[in-house]
Structures are given as C-alpha cells and as structure tokens.
Design an enzyme around this catalytic site. Sequence first.
Site, PDB file in Angstrom:
ATOM      1  N   SER A  57      -6.823   0.330   0.583  1.00  0.00           N
ATOM      2  CA  SER A  57      -5.650   0.981   1.160  1.00  0.00           C
ATOM      3  C   SER A  57      -5.838   1.185   2.675  1.00  0.00           C
ATOM      4  O   SER A  57      -4.996   0.796   3.489  1.00  0.00           O
ATOM      5  CB  SER A  57      -5.447   2.329   0.455  1.00  0.00           C
ATOM      6  OG  SER A  57      -4.529   3.130   1.143  1.00  0.00           O
TER       7      SER A  57
ATOM      8  N   ARG B  89      -0.365   6.368  -6.715  1.00  0.00           N
ATOM      9  CA  ARG B  89      -1.701   6.924  -7.003  1.00  0.00           C
ATOM     10  C   ARG B  89      -1.720   8.433  -6.837  1.00  0.00           C
ATOM     11  O   ARG B  89      -2.385   9.150  -7.581  1.00  0.00           O
ATOM     12  CB  ARG B  89      -2.743   6.284  -6.075  1.00  0.00           C
ATOM     13  CG  ARG B  89      -3.049   4.831  -6.437  1.00  0.00           C
ATOM     14  CD  ARG B  89      -3.797   4.127  -5.307  1.00  0.00           C
ATOM     15  NE  ARG B  89      -4.996   4.827  -4.916  1.00  0.00           N
ATOM     16  CZ  ARG B  89      -5.446   4.894  -3.664  1.00  0.00           C
ATOM     17  NH1 ARG B  89      -4.830   4.287  -2.673  1.00  0.00           N
ATOM     18  NH2 ARG B  89      -6.539   5.577  -3.384  1.00  0.00           N
TER      19      ARG B  89
ATOM     20  N   ASP C 245       0.826  -1.205   0.000  1.00  0.00           N
ATOM     21  CA  ASP C 245       0.000   0.000   0.000  1.00  0.00           C
ATOM     22  C   ASP C 245       0.861   1.257   0.000  1.00  0.00           C
ATOM     23  O   ASP C 245       0.533   2.244  -0.645  1.00  0.00           O
ATOM     24  CB  ASP C 245      -0.947   0.025   1.211  1.00  0.00           C
ATOM     25  CG  ASP C 245      -1.700   1.343   1.243  1.00  0.00           C
ATOM     26  OD1 ASP C 245      -2.475   1.574   0.298  1.00  0.00           O
ATOM     27  OD2 ASP C 245      -1.482   2.148   2.160  1.00  0.00           O
TER      28      ASP C 245
END
Length: 429
Positions: free
Chosen positions: A188, A173, A166
Amino acid sequence: MGAEQHDAVEVIIAKRERGELSDSQIDWVIDAYTHGAVADEQMSSLAMAILLNGMNRREIARWTGAMIASGERMDFSSLSRPTADKHSTGGVGDKITLPLAPLVAACGVAVPQLSGRGLGHTGGTLDKLESIPGWRAALSNDEMFAQLESVGAVICAAGDGLAPADKKLYALRDVTGTVEAIPLIASSIMSKKIAEGTGALVLDVKVGTGAFMKDLDKARELAEVMVALGKDAGVHTVALLTDMSTPLGLTAGNAIEVAESVDVLAGGGPADVLELTLALAREMLAGAGRDDVDPADRLADGSAMDAWKAMIRAQGGDPDATLPTARESHVVTAPTSGTLTRLDAMAVGLAAWRLGAGRARKEDPVQAGAGVVWHARPGDTVTEGAPLFTLLTDEPERFDRALASLEGGYDIGDAASYSASPLVIDRIS
Ligand code: URA
C-alpha cells in the site's frame, strides 16, 4: 491483448490453502477489484487470507506493481534537480515533514511530498498545514511540477489518479480488520510512493506504543520489505527505525505543531524534532546524490526558513499570519516532584484526538487549535504543582475524556530510574 481471466473464489481458495498466487492471478484480482468485477466481500476475504497466511517477496512485488498499474505514474525526471521524498508510518507529534521538506529543498533537492489527512490517533500532515490561513492542499499535476521547479518543495494531497486500487483496498481493510498485514501495508505504502515518481525515498518506520507497529521485529520486517520493493522499482530507498513510545517534540495537534516546526526552521525547537529532521534530511540528500551539503548549515543560514515561506505562499497560505488558537484550555499539573521517566505516545495521541485535533471518520472536520502541549519530556525534572500538560480545544466538554486518556500515561520517579533510549534505533538499506 486481454489479461488472463480468473475467478475470485479460485484466488481466495488458493491463498486460504496457503498457496502462492501466480503473477496472472494477482494482476487479474487487482484490476478486477478496481473495476468492480471483484466484490468487496470477496476482496475482504482475500485480504484476510493474506493477513493469516502471508505472501512471499515475489507476490508482494507483483501486488505492488499491479496497484501502481491501476493508476497514473508521475515522472519528475525532467526537473532541473534530483527528487527525494520521505514517508513516515505515522506517529504522535510527528510534524517532521513540515521542517524537512523545505530544508531538503534549500539543499538543492526537490521534495514532491504527497500526503494524507489523519485518521485515528496519529495526525495528518495536511490537517496541520490547513491550519495556516489560506493554505490549500489540492494542486494539479502541472501546479505541482511548477512549484517543484520554482520553490523545490511541495506538500499536497495525493490525487485520485495515483494507485486507485490502493485507495479502495485501504478503505476496505480499515473496516475488515485487515490493516495489520505486512504484505498489504508494504504494498500500500510503496505503490503510492513509487507511482509518485520520486528518485530517492527515506522511510521513517515508527516503533512503539504510539506507532502502528508496536514490536521491533515486525517493524524491521516491514522496513525490509519496503526497502526491497523500492530498490526493485529503481528508487533509492533506505529506512530508519525510530522510537515512537514517546511522542515527538512538545506538541500534538495541528496549529501547535506548525508553530513548533517553524521554531525548528528558525534555529530552535525541541532537540528530538531537530535530531530526526536532520537525520532524515541527510538520508534524503545522500539518496539524491547531494551528501556534499550539510542541512544544518541551511537551517543556520535561514535558507530553510525562506523555502518554508515560499512553499506556504505558493499554495495560497500566509506564512506570517497568526495561527488559530483553541477557545478553551485546561492545565494538568505534576502531582509530585521528580524526573519524568515515561510519557506514553499513545496516551498523548489519544488525548489530542479526543480534544478534536483528529477525526474518527474520514469525513469529520478537525479543529485547527486543538491538541496537547506537554511541558516536560522524559528525563526532565518536574515540580509538584507546576504545569505538566496543557489541553486545548474549542469544546470544553471534550476535556474529561482527554484527561482520562492521559491517566496512567506518564510516570514521575527518581532520576536514577530513568535511562534515555535512542531516537533512531536502526537503519535498513
Ligand atoms: N499507510 C498506508 O498508506 N497504507 C497502509 O496499509 C498502512 C498505512
């Protein structure tokens, strides 16, 4: 036994064509990305395909499981008390973790709160606590365990071992326009909270201008997916949808939010901060099987304040030290008399950030004393010429841009044109 092999392009195309990813494709892509065998550009393409085409509940659950499996999983089941944690999706003036963790600990439930630093207009809990002289965020797992046993509450930085997939994916991201995908947000957040090993979890999903989710339907969907993920993993999980169109309390910053939290622990503080602290505490206690205890009693008898002081001391901080203050201040007065009918969370958050309370890049420092104090909340009467905001910073050249972000960020009108909206909008279980 090795996992089944796939090819990154095959997985990307499957999702691009709106297909369902198989369990084995998901396990492979997360593992390969964590170990560098899937490149950033391939993962960002997959993240965009997920943002555009979504994932079903099975895919999200598997994705979450694969991210948990990328790192260590903590286990507090040998503690002498049950555990409960809270996660907020982030808001302006959201200092609730600070009074909440010691309050719940004072009620007999341990709180293992792994927190982050702020990025953008919502502040980070660790940034706020680091304004306390001596306080340190980094604890080893053994120190965390010992503090949970002795004090009952820990707020510390999540170590690198927890859901490393993550960590890598969230950073990607952030720079590829793929943060806003509900499957990716839910997996996440929940991968970290499940790996953290809490027995019960309360999610504070914020809705409104100052929140990640501006829209109630989207916030509800996010809450429902996260609650389902938590329950499937055996964590007692509920979510409250709470308003973030107005900032919480009367302060947004670091040291000034610590001071406001201490006011709540001392039996005072703004009514909305107290209301949300108690609502979340009751949910955490119920989730941990201790709904026989009323947290309001623990605030009133001083035991929550005792737990706060013990928690700060255990991490090297001096709870009685004078908090840092900003070198410069600027007062904005009310342009007219009337009722404050709107105070926009985003405008206040942006102003605090521009004053130096937050950071633009994750390696930037924050100013401990910077931030915004507002002297009225929606529904309050304001008088022309009386202070409406106090802006605080060490660098006066920051005032102009902070003032610009407050422009249009509030309305003063008739009392008749104001109607209060609820702070807790809904509960999802
Ligand atoms: N917070 C997280 O930890 N992850 C997200 O994707 C969004 C907010």
